[in-house]
Each structure stands twice: as structure tokens, then as C-alpha cells.
Design a protein around this motif. Sequence first.
Motif, PDB file in Angstrom:
ATOM      1  N   HIS A  52      36.130  27.377  41.288  1.00 42.87           N
ATOM      2  CA  HIS A  52      36.376  28.961  41.246  1.00 42.87           C
ATOM      3  C   HIS A  52      37.832  29.501  41.620  1.00 42.87           C
ATOM      4  O   HIS A  52      38.095  29.159  42.784  1.00 42.87           O
ATOM      5  N   VAL A  53      38.271  30.327  40.966  1.00 44.17           N
ATOM      6  CA  VAL A  53      39.821  30.780  41.161  1.00 44.17           C
ATOM      7  C   VAL A  53      39.752  32.164  41.281  1.00 44.17           C
ATOM      8  O   VAL A  53      38.963  33.037  40.367  1.00 44.17           O
ATOM      9  N   GLN A  54      40.780  32.928  41.786  1.00 39.46           N
ATOM     10  CA  GLN A  54      40.777  34.343  41.613  1.00 39.46           C
ATOM     11  C   GLN A  54      41.310  34.605  40.029  1.00 39.46           C
ATOM     12  O   GLN A  54      42.148  33.828  39.686  1.00 39.46           O
ATOM     13  N   THR A  55      41.172  35.741  39.552  1.00 40.79           N
ATOM     14  CA  THR A  55      41.411  36.247  38.155  1.00 40.79           C
ATOM     15  C   THR A  55      42.137  37.333  38.096  1.00 40.79           C
ATOM     16  O   THR A  55      42.216  38.047  39.048  1.00 40.79           O
ATOM     17  N   GLU A  56      43.150  37.540  36.941  1.00 43.52           N
ATOM     18  CA  GLU A  56      43.863  38.678  36.840  1.00 43.52           C
ATOM     19  C   GLU A  56      43.459  39.081  35.308  1.00 43.52           C
ATOM     20  O   GLU A  56      43.354  38.412  34.556  1.00 43.52           O
ATOM     21  N   GLN A  57      43.318  40.366  35.640  1.00 48.49           N
ATOM     22  CA  GLN A  57      42.984  41.204  34.341  1.00 48.49           C
ATOM     23  C   GLN A  57      44.150  42.048  33.673  1.00 48.49           C
ATOM     24  O   GLN A  57      44.762  42.740  34.453  1.00 48.49           O
TER      25      GLN A  57
END
Length: 65
Positions: free
Chosen positions: A15-20
Motif C-alpha cells: 500500500h502506497v500514498q497516491t497522487e491525484q
Amino acid sequence: MLSAKQQWCPRCKRHVQTEQKQSNVGKQKKLVRVTITCFKCRTTLSSKTTSAAALEQSETDSTEQ
């Protein structure tokens, strides 16, 4: 919808941080493409095109809660 969330990245295998990111599509700018990428490896996790009015409505609904 603009906040950073964690999603599963198949390339990083965790699980990783996402960028939108949002970009306007078309000459009249009535459509918006929303792309969610992995913050570490920059792999595109999901991408969808929606109308600008629907996106704005969903953002106002999420801030009211």
C-alpha cells in the motif's frame, strides 16, 4: 477526493500514498480526466474521465460531510 489516500500498487507490492492529478479534456473543457498515480514509482493506478460538473458536485458533497 483530492486528499491523499493509500492504495495497493502492484509494482511496489504494498500500500502506497497516491497522487491525484486533474486535466481538462476537449475544446470546451467540459470533461475532466482524473489520474491517480503511485507516489513512489509513478505507476498509474487508475484513470477516469468525468464531466466537470459531476466532479465539482462530488467534491462539494464530500466536503459537507
